[in-house]
Design a protein around this motif. Structure first.
Motif, mmCIF file in Angstrom:
data_model
loop_
_atom_site.group_PDB
_atom_site.id
_atom_site.type_symbol
_atom_site.label_atom_id
_atom_site.label_comp_id
_atom_site.label_asym_id
_atom_site.label_seq_id
_atom_site.Cartn_x
_atom_site.Cartn_y
_atom_site.Cartn_z
ATOM 1 N N UNK A 106 -45.373 95.657 5.955
ATOM 2 C CA UNK A 106 -46.513 96.535 6.185
ATOM 3 C C UNK A 106 -46.699 97.376 4.936
ATOM 4 N N UNK A 107 -47.781 97.167 4.222
ATOM 5 C CA UNK A 107 -47.983 97.791 2.910
ATOM 6 C C UNK A 107 -47.844 99.305 2.970
ATOM 7 N N UNK A 108 -47.041 99.845 2.045
ATOM 8 C CA UNK A 108 -46.856 101.283 1.859
ATOM 9 C C UNK A 108 -46.185 101.984 3.036
ATOM 10 N N UNK A 109 -45.523 101.215 3.912
ATOM 11 C CA UNK A 109 -44.786 101.817 5.031
ATOM 12 C C UNK A 109 -43.381 101.202 5.052
ATOM 13 N N UNK A 110 -42.463 101.653 4.178
ATOM 14 C CA UNK A 110 -41.137 101.042 4.068
ATOM 15 C C UNK A 110 -40.385 100.876 5.385
ATOM 16 N N UNK A 111 -40.430 101.863 6.316
ATOM 17 C CA UNK A 111 -39.684 101.674 7.569
ATOM 18 C C UNK A 111 -40.194 100.494 8.404
ATOM 19 N N UNK A 112 -41.406 100.042 8.127
ATOM 20 C CA UNK A 112 -41.985 98.942 8.886
ATOM 21 C C UNK A 112 -42.038 97.660 8.055
ATOM 22 N N UNK A 113 -41.036 97.496 7.198
ATOM 23 C CA UNK A 113 -40.961 96.303 6.348
ATOM 24 C C UNK A 113 -39.619 95.604 6.550
ATOM 25 N N UNK A 114 -39.660 94.333 6.858
ATOM 26 C CA UNK A 114 -38.438 93.540 6.933
ATOM 27 C C UNK A 114 -38.004 93.074 5.545
ATOM 28 N N UNK A 115 -38.908 93.117 4.596
ATOM 29 C CA UNK A 115 -38.617 92.687 3.228
ATOM 30 C C UNK A 115 -39.585 93.380 2.290
ATOM 31 N N UNK A 116 -39.235 93.399 1.013
ATOM 32 C CA UNK A 116 -40.053 94.045 -0.004
ATOM 33 C C UNK A 116 -40.405 93.051 -1.096
ATOM 34 N N UNK A 117 -41.442 93.375 -1.842
ATOM 35 C CA UNK A 117 -41.808 92.607 -3.031
ATOM 36 C C UNK A 117 -41.325 93.366 -4.258
ATOM 37 N N UNK A 118 -40.464 92.722 -5.041
ATOM 38 C CA UNK A 118 -40.001 93.346 -6.264
ATOM 39 C C UNK A 118 -40.919 92.984 -7.424
ATOM 40 N N UNK A 119 -40.522 93.399 -8.619
ATOM 41 C CA UNK A 119 -41.242 93.044 -9.840
ATOM 42 C C UNK A 119 -40.636 91.742 -10.356
ATOM 43 N N UNK A 120 -41.444 90.696 -10.479
ATOM 44 C CA UNK A 120 -40.926 89.353 -10.735
ATOM 45 C C UNK A 120 -41.356 88.822 -12.098
ATOM 46 N N UNK A 130 -36.709 92.235 -9.916
ATOM 47 C CA UNK A 130 -36.098 93.553 -10.060
ATOM 48 C C UNK A 130 -36.598 94.418 -8.913
ATOM 49 N N UNK A 131 -35.662 95.032 -8.197
ATOM 50 C CA UNK A 131 -36.027 95.913 -7.089
ATOM 51 C C UNK A 131 -35.374 97.271 -7.275
ATOM 52 N N UNK A 132 -36.109 98.328 -6.978
ATOM 53 C CA UNK A 132 -35.551 99.683 -6.987
ATOM 54 C C UNK A 132 -35.393 100.193 -5.559
ATOM 55 N N UNK A 133 -35.455 99.286 -4.581
ATOM 56 C CA UNK A 133 -35.336 99.674 -3.172
ATOM 57 C C UNK A 133 -36.336 100.771 -2.798
ATOM 58 N N UNK A 134 -37.538 100.633 -3.356
ATOM 59 C CA UNK A 134 -38.619 101.542 -3.007
ATOM 60 C C UNK A 134 -38.616 102.860 -3.744
#
Length: 241
Positions: A106-120, A130-134
């Protein structure tokens, strides 16, 4: 005894290369999932489309429904990506995904995300995320660019050649019991040859190199290419490893 093992560092994410080829994705982030060969469905009133999404639709790269989201849209879906300017609607979609055990971002709502998009960074088959964990998406982009700048030229092509060699080797020695030997031999090739050699490796080089798998030898590329190579007898000084 405890010093023999890495220290646990909590607060990270499990970074995975998620294979979504031919999976059905309801998506708001088009290019990332299309690059992974997913089957993408976009659900949005036409007035809400940005330029790139509209282009992907017109080019036939995605399926498209010109309307608002409906719970029935989750039937047969493997993953959901939302980009909705309505927090309440986004949360409602997230809850539906949880009920149906569908992975969601869910864009811009980290608690409602099962996964994130890093910089690829992408170079052929090579992908580095590369991920900074938000904590700092922009900083992730800066770090990714620095890593990419430091990578050897042609690394993507070298990986493609190694992949081709591995596939040929599996055909040559397909038996399950050959697995450990295949892995050890391929490791020796990757460690013994330079990235430049791996990038320069051609089909003929692969075929000649595979001729030494049975004896578990790895000749150098320059030696392998000598016209009279087959006439040499190994005496321990020929550059084999």
């Amino acid at each position: 005894m405890s010093n023999a093992f890495p220290e646990i560092q909590g607060g990270g994410s499990l970074l995975l290369a998620w294979q979504i080829k031919n999976k059905r994705v309801a998506a708001g982030r088009i290019l990332s999932v299309l690059n992974a060969d997913a089957k993408v469905t976009v659900i949005s009133p036409r007035a809400g489309l940005n330029e790139e999404v509209a282009y992907r639709i017109s080019s036939g790269a995605v399926d498209y429904h010109d309307r608002k989201f409906s719970p029935e849209d989750l039937e047969g879906v493997d993953m959901v990506l939302t980009a909705v300017d309505d927090p309440a609607a986004s949360t409602a979609i997230w809850k539906l995904c949880k009920q149906r055990k569908i992975a969601a971002n869910i864009a811009d709502v980290p608690p409602e995300c099962d996964f994130y998009f890093g910089s690829v960074h992408r170079d052929g088959p090579l992908q580095i995320m590369v991920s900074t964990n938000g904590n700092g998406p922009k900083l992730a982009s800066i770090v990714r660019k620095q890593i990419a700048a430091d990578l050897p030229i042609g690394i993507g092509a070298a990986i493609e050649r190694v992949g081709g060699l591995r596939r040929k080797l599996r055909k040559l020695a397909p038996e399950i019991e050959e697995g450990p030997k295949r892995m050890r031999w391929m490791s020796r090739v990757c460690e013994s040859w330079s990235l430049e050699d791996l990038t320069d490796m051609e089909e003929e080089d692969m075929e000649r190199l595979l001729g030494f798998y049975e004896s578990n030898q790895v000749p150098r590329l320059q030696d392998l290419r000598q016209k009279d190579f087959a006439d040499f007898e190994f005496d321990g000084s020929f550059g084999w490893v």
